[in-house]
Write a protein that holds these residues in place. Structure first.
Motif, PDB file in Angstrom:
ATOM      1  N   VAL A 174       0.726  -1.182  -0.190  1.00  0.00           N
ATOM      2  CA  VAL A 174      -0.070   0.130  -0.058  1.00  0.00           C
ATOM      3  C   VAL A 174       0.784   1.322  -0.058  1.00  0.00           C
ATOM      4  O   VAL A 174       2.078   1.331   0.530  1.00  0.00           O
ATOM      5  CB  VAL A 174      -0.589   0.019   1.071  1.00  0.00           C
ATOM      6  CG1 VAL A 174      -1.818  -1.118   1.092  1.00  0.00           C
ATOM      7  CG2 VAL A 174      -0.213   0.000   2.546  1.00  0.00           C
ATOM      8  N   ARG A 175       0.367   2.479  -0.663  1.00  0.00           N
ATOM      9  CA  ARG A 175       1.018   3.637  -0.876  1.00  0.00           C
ATOM     10  C   ARG A 175       1.127   4.380   0.535  1.00  0.00           C
ATOM     11  O   ARG A 175       2.056   4.841   0.745  1.00  0.00           O
ATOM     12  CB  ARG A 175       0.669   4.513  -1.830  1.00  0.00           C
ATOM     13  CG  ARG A 175       1.195   5.638  -1.958  1.00  0.00           C
ATOM     14  CD  ARG A 175       0.542   6.440  -3.237  1.00  0.00           C
ATOM     15  NE  ARG A 175       1.167   7.980  -3.641  1.00  0.00           N
ATOM     16  CZ  ARG A 175       0.636   8.844  -2.953  1.00  0.00           C
ATOM     17  NH1 ARG A 175      -0.455   8.763  -2.229  1.00  0.00           N
ATOM     18  NH2 ARG A 175       1.099  10.007  -3.204  1.00  0.00           N
ATOM     19  N   SER A 176       0.148   4.711   1.142  1.00  0.00           N
ATOM     20  CA  SER A 176      -0.012   5.400   2.441  1.00  0.00           C
ATOM     21  C   SER A 176       0.070   4.730   3.907  1.00  0.00           C
ATOM     22  O   SER A 176       0.316   3.528   3.875  1.00  0.00           O
ATOM     23  CB  SER A 176      -1.378   6.242   2.317  1.00  0.00           C
ATOM     24  OG  SER A 176      -2.173   5.316   2.449  1.00  0.00           O
ATOM     25  N   VAL A 177       0.469   5.400   4.633  1.00  0.00           N
ATOM     26  CA  VAL A 177       0.491   4.803   6.114  1.00  0.00           C
ATOM     27  C   VAL A 177      -0.338   5.786   7.008  1.00  0.00           C
ATOM     28  O   VAL A 177      -0.656   7.008   6.707  1.00  0.00           O
ATOM     29  CB  VAL A 177       2.131   5.189   6.638  1.00  0.00           C
ATOM     30  CG1 VAL A 177       2.008   4.690   7.684  1.00  0.00           C
ATOM     31  CG2 VAL A 177       2.951   4.454   5.742  1.00  0.00           C
ATOM     32  N   GLU A 178      -0.950   5.136   7.778  1.00  0.00           N
ATOM     33  CA  GLU A 178      -1.910   5.808   8.919  1.00  0.00           C
ATOM     34  C   GLU A 178      -1.369   5.728  10.397  1.00  0.00           C
ATOM     35  O   GLU A 178      -0.922   4.290  10.640  1.00  0.00           O
ATOM     36  CB  GLU A 178      -3.370   5.165   8.837  1.00  0.00           C
ATOM     37  CG  GLU A 178      -4.021   5.002   7.267  1.00  0.00           C
ATOM     38  CD  GLU A 178      -4.326   6.163   6.919  1.00  0.00           C
ATOM     39  OE1 GLU A 178      -4.868   7.117   7.731  1.00  0.00           O
ATOM     40  OE2 GLU A 178      -4.593   6.483   5.730  1.00  0.00           O
ATOM     41  N   VAL A 179      -1.300   6.518  10.848  1.00  0.00           N
ATOM     42  CA  VAL A 179      -0.809   6.669  12.168  1.00  0.00           C
ATOM     43  C   VAL A 179      -1.554   7.252  13.049  1.00  0.00           C
ATOM     44  O   VAL A 179      -2.048   8.415  12.726  1.00  0.00           O
ATOM     45  CB  VAL A 179       0.702   7.104  12.488  1.00  0.00           C
ATOM     46  CG1 VAL A 179       1.185   7.016  13.977  1.00  0.00           C
ATOM     47  CG2 VAL A 179       1.754   6.560  11.242  1.00  0.00           C
ATOM     48  N   THR A 180      -2.092   6.648  14.269  1.00  0.00           N
ATOM     49  CA  THR A 180      -3.035   7.116  15.271  1.00  0.00           C
ATOM     50  C   THR A 180      -2.319   7.279  16.685  1.00  0.00           C
ATOM     51  O   THR A 180      -2.345   6.036  16.923  1.00  0.00           O
ATOM     52  CB  THR A 180      -4.426   6.724  15.119  1.00  0.00           C
ATOM     53  OG1 THR A 180      -4.903   6.572  13.975  1.00  0.00           O
ATOM     54  CG2 THR A 180      -5.402   7.241  16.174  1.00  0.00           C
TER      55      THR A 180
END
Length: 447
Positions: A31-37
């Motif tokens: 996947v291209r994007s990264v999600e950080v919470t």
């Protein structure tokens, strides 16, 4: 019918970044994007005893500017690099989220850390936020049919003396000062255990140094506090929001439903899916396809640790309100007597497996799935077990769900918004005892 095979979904890898700071990493190849919470496990309830104006402003204003970058600079650097950083605050936790291309992860994590640890709370932006909030409660909200109807339902469902039902106090909006936010923010960082969810095509070796630098100094021992107990309404309540001259009407119905860990949660999910949970649901076939009353209708099942409810919503011409309500009640009665069909049960189970097998399509879909598990305190194995249980739900199970939660003798709250002159005779014909509200009272919960 033999259901398709499920893909294997891994449990998150769990690491300790620092005392009081855990990282849950979900690697999604390709996947291209990264999600950080970054989640701080203390919210408005722990900070202020409820959603006060100061606590809510903290969540809303952290992502406006930092001590290093003013509002224009922070906005510009995000736009130029396809980065989105946003802050939020809930009853028992809040935090800062990040979405960015993998190539911009170092900058994205840096910005996330700035917003979380060193927000500036500029006076001009605080004043602007306060002006917008006052306008919403005094002008924009009352003039918006959807907003006033949603508010009326929320306030009718949750009592004013409970933190989850706290009413806005407009006069308190302008009392919030920059110093109040600075003090509350400092306390929030000091008392909060922290969990960081990372979803993307990244490894622990890649993200660890970035997170260590950006989140240095935060993290307290402890766990998130449980949701507060809350008693649901009883009996039937009908609220009508007066909107003279409007040709359209909004109809909402809410019923009590099982909480998150209830034994009949899965059967309720499947019953609601057949009732109004998808485009070809019973409600939509009836109100849209057969009667032509609406472009679309929906029922949503919300479940949390201490509460659950199903909410039906549909927009119709005001002249069709009585007929639409009659049809909604007829569809519920059919569920009570006959339950869900075998084909509907099979389609519901198939839909869940299809969703499951699409979890790893993007970082966003993976983040949505794993975040929901985290919110519910569940593992992947728990979610898979619920999915497998769906294959065993019977028609009798759905009849029991409908009798227990949806039947006419169970708690119901109706909210109908529209022209009172045209609504009154229709609601009287239905035998409803109606509380009539001005939009201003609906949006503020002063009823």
């Amino acid at each position: 019918m033999t259901p398709p095979s499920r893909l294997d979904l891994a449990e998150p890898d769990v690491y300790e970044l620092a005392p009081g700071v855990a990282v849950k990493l979900i690697n999604v190849p390709g996947v291209r994007s990264v999600e950080v919470t970054t989640i701080l496990h203390r919210g408005t309830q722990e900070l202020a005893g409820g959603p006060t104006e100061t606590a809510q402003a903290l969540g809303a204003l952290m992502d406006v500017a930092t001590l290093k970058r003013d509002a224009d600079a922070l906005s510009l650097v995000q736009d130029l690099n396809e980065i989105a950083v946003y802050s939020w605050m809930g009853h028992h936790r809040g935090g800062v989220g990040l979405s960015c291309p993998k190539s911009e992860l170092p900058l994205g994590v840096e910005l996330m850390g700035e917003v979380l640890l060193t927000p500036a709370f500029p006076k001009a932006d605080l004043k602007r936020n306060q002006r917008y909030r006052k306008l919403f409660y005094t002008v924009d909200g009352p003039s918006d049919a959807a907003a006033s109807a949603r508010a009326a339902m929320g306030f009718a469902w949750n009592p004013a003396d409970h933190p989850y039902g706290a009413r806005p106090v407009v006069k308190d909006i302008t009392k919030v000062k920059t110093g109040d936010l600075v003090d509350l923010h400092r306390e929030w960082l000091e008392i909060s255990p922290v969990t960081v969810l990372v979803v993307g095509d990244v490894t622990w070796e890649q993200v660890r140094p970035l997170l260590s630098k950006a989140l240095d100094g935060i993290g307290a021992e402890g766990v998130q506090n449980p949701d507060l107990p809350i008693d649901p309404p009883t009996g039937q309540r009908v609220i009508a929001v007066e909107r003279p001259g409007e040709n359209q009407a909004k109809i909402s119905l809410r019923t009590v439903a099982p909480s998150r860990d209830a034994d009949d949660r899965v059967a309720t999910e499947m019953t609601n899916w057949a009732f109004g949970g998808h485009f070809l649901s019973r409600l939509n076939r009836n109100l849209r396809e057969d009667k032509g009353f609406t472009y679309g209708s929906r029922s949503r099942y919300f479940q949390a640790e201490t509460r659950g409810f199903i909410t039906v919503s549909v927009d119709v011409k005001v002249k069709n309100v009585e007929a639409a309500i009659t049809e909604i009640q007829r569809e519920i009665d059919a569920l009570v007597t006959e339950g869900v069909t075998e084909s509907e049960l099979g389609a519901s189970a198939l839909e869940e497996i299809s969703y499951w097998n699409g979890v790893l399509e993007t970082a966003g879909t993976a983040d949505g799935f794993y975040s929901s598990l985290f919110d519910d305190g569940e593992s992947v194995a728990d979610a898979r077990s619920r999915g497998d249980a769906a294959l065993e739900v019977s028609i009798a199970d759905t009849i029991e769900v409908a009798k227990t939660w949806l039947a006419s003798d169970k708690a119901r709250v109706w909210v109908i918004s529209g022209d009172p002159e045209k609504l009154r005779p229709q609601l009287d014909s239905l035998g409803f005892k109606v509380e009539w509200l001005k939009p201003e009272d609906a949006i503020l919960g002063t009823f």
